[in-house]
Structure formats: structure tokens, C-alpha cells
Scaffold this motif. Sequence first.
Motif, PDB file in Angstrom:
ATOM      1  N   ILE A 150     -88.801   1.005 -11.805  1.00 22.52           N
ATOM      2  CA  ILE A 150     -89.345   2.330 -11.500  1.00 22.52           C
ATOM      3  C   ILE A 150     -88.494   2.908 -10.375  1.00 22.52           C
ATOM      4  CG2 ILE A 150     -91.334   3.652 -10.700  1.00 22.52           C
ATOM      5  CD1 ILE A 150     -93.116   1.352 -11.729  1.00 22.52           C
ATOM      6  N   THR A 151     -87.985   4.115 -10.578  1.00 23.93           N
ATOM      7  CA  THR A 151     -87.108   4.759  -9.605  1.00 23.93           C
ATOM      8  C   THR A 151     -87.685   6.113  -9.235  1.00 23.93           C
ATOM      9  OG1 THR A 151     -85.199   3.700 -10.628  1.00 23.93           O
ATOM     10  CG2 THR A 151     -84.755   5.559  -9.171  1.00 23.93           C
ATOM     11  N   ALA A 152     -87.646   6.424  -7.946  1.00 21.83           N
ATOM     12  CA  ALA A 152     -88.080   7.742  -7.468  1.00 21.83           C
ATOM     13  C   ALA A 152     -86.968   8.337  -6.605  1.00 21.83           C
ATOM     14  CB  ALA A 152     -89.357   7.617  -6.652  1.00 21.83           C
ATOM     15  N   SER A 153     -86.605   9.564  -6.889  1.00 20.27           N
ATOM     16  CA  SER A 153     -85.580  10.258  -6.121  1.00 20.27           C
ATOM     17  C   SER A 153     -86.119  10.617  -4.745  1.00 20.27           C
ATOM     18  CB  SER A 153     -85.174  11.530  -6.870  1.00 20.27           C
ATOM     19  OG  SER A 153     -84.195  12.223  -6.151  1.00 20.27           O
ATOM     20  N   LEU A 154     -85.318  10.399  -3.689  1.00 16.92           N
ATOM     21  CA  LEU A 154     -85.742  10.745  -2.327  1.00 16.92           C
ATOM     22  C   LEU A 154     -84.820  11.781  -1.691  1.00 16.92           C
ATOM     23  CD1 LEU A 154     -86.735   7.259  -0.860  1.00 16.92           C
ATOM     24  CD2 LEU A 154     -88.224   9.016  -1.806  1.00 16.92           C
ATOM     25  N   LYS A 155     -83.531  11.556  -1.707  1.00 10.16           N
ATOM     26  CA  LYS A 155     -82.535  12.465  -1.123  1.00 10.16           C
ATOM     27  C   LYS A 155     -82.834  12.770   0.346  1.00 10.16           C
ATOM     28  CE  LYS A 155     -80.506  13.922  -5.109  1.00 10.16           C
ATOM     29  NZ  LYS A 155     -79.131  13.722  -5.301  1.00 10.16           N
ATOM     30  N   LEU A 156     -82.994  11.727   1.148  1.00  6.80           N
ATOM     31  CA  LEU A 156     -83.282  11.891   2.571  1.00  6.80           C
ATOM     32  C   LEU A 156     -81.980  11.789   3.357  1.00  6.80           C
ATOM     33  CD1 LEU A 156     -86.400   9.539   2.717  1.00  6.80           C
ATOM     34  CD2 LEU A 156     -86.378  12.021   2.435  1.00  6.80           C
ATOM     35  N   LYS A 157     -81.645  12.873   4.086  1.00  8.86           N
ATOM     36  CA  LYS A 157     -80.364  12.932   4.792  1.00  8.86           C
ATOM     37  C   LYS A 157     -80.479  12.820   6.307  1.00  8.86           C
ATOM     38  CE  LYS A 157     -78.382  16.020   1.382  1.00  8.86           C
ATOM     39  NZ  LYS A 157     -77.950  17.383   1.124  1.00  8.86           N
ATOM     40  N   ASP A 158     -81.659  13.100   6.859  1.00 11.75           N
ATOM     41  CA  ASP A 158     -81.803  13.099   8.315  1.00 11.75           C
ATOM     42  C   ASP A 158     -83.246  12.781   8.704  1.00 11.75           C
ATOM     43  OD1 ASP A 158     -83.301  15.539   8.048  1.00 11.75           O
ATOM     44  OD2 ASP A 158     -81.429  16.673   8.102  1.00 11.75           O
ATOM     45  N   ARG A 159     -83.473  12.644  10.018  1.00  9.90           N
ATOM     46  CA  ARG A 159     -84.812  12.281  10.514  1.00  9.90           C
ATOM     47  C   ARG A 159     -85.878  13.307  10.140  1.00  9.90           C
ATOM     48  NH1 ARG A 159     -86.219   8.588  14.764  1.00  9.90           N
ATOM     49  NH2 ARG A 159     -84.574   7.024  14.883  1.00  9.90           N
TER      50      ARG A 159
END
Length: 176
Positions: A108-117
Motif C-alpha cells: 500500500i503506497t500513499a503519496s506525501l510530497k513533503l519538502k519542508d517542516r
Amino acid sequence: MNAEKRRERIVELLKKEERPISASALAKEFGVSRQVIVGDVALLRATGELITSTARGYVLEKAEENGIYEVLFCKHSIEDTEKELNLIVDYGGEVMNTMIEHPIYGTITASLKLKDRYEVKEFIKKQQKYGSGFMSQMTGGYHAHMVRCHSKEALERIKNALRQEEILEDLESLER
């Protein structure tokens, strides 16, 4: 504005914006309902547009993202989730997704795309607001992240920081 023009403008906005744009924000922009935007995005995807849904909204995938990608296998308590994500972004990485291997459903994969705090904080706030929990809760804390970095040095800094916090799992220990 007709539906075709609206969809063209949605793609234009997504191309210009670095951060995700929510369906609600797009609905407000075009004076339509959120459901109309969801339908527009579905139609755009059907025509080949690489639009990804994240917890914070829609993003348009670049055909080719520069950088070094690596899957990092991790294990930690739920309380350490924010610390883990912050370590990755602080040392120069972007958390592309999270993955678990579920005994029934498989990967199971979920996209996050977290680049910073800021994005990490917003992700944690949203999890708390909806009380949905984290995927790793289904696997005793085990999970993986696809991480993107701009250099090998940044990737090594991330791995060292996660090792120091006893979050990064060695592949050898996972195979046992």
C-alpha cells in the motif's frame, strides 16, 4: 467559462504552483463545487495528465524529476513520526511517499510530497484532525519512504541522522 477551458486552466495552475492546490481552492477559483473539480481532475487523468492527489491537494508530476531516489526502510513509534519526517526534510530530502507491506492487501503506497517542516507540520495536523492514524500502525511501525535528494551527500546525511535516532532499518535485519 466552459468545462474544457476550466480544465486547461487547472493544468496551467498546477504547472505554475510548487505546492499542492486543494480541490476546495480550485473550486473557489472557478466558482464551481468541489465535486466538479474532482470530476475535472478525473477527466484530466484519463487524458494522460500526471495529476497526483496528496493529503494537501493536487500536484502535477513533472515528466522527469531530477535527483537521487532511494527507498528507506524505517521502524519507529507513532510519536516519532514527525521527528522522522523532519529529519528527512532538514537534511535535504523530500518524502515522496510512504509504503507498507500489508499481509492481506499487499503493498500500500500513499503519496506525501513533503519538502519542508511546514508541509510536515500540516501533514501531522491533518492526521490529527481526521484521526485517521498512520499506515505504519498496521505493521507494528514498519514502513518505507521513497526519498528524493539532490545529492548523494544529502542522502547520506539523512540515512546517518535516521540511524542515529534508531529509525532506519538495515536491509539485512529485515530479511531475517
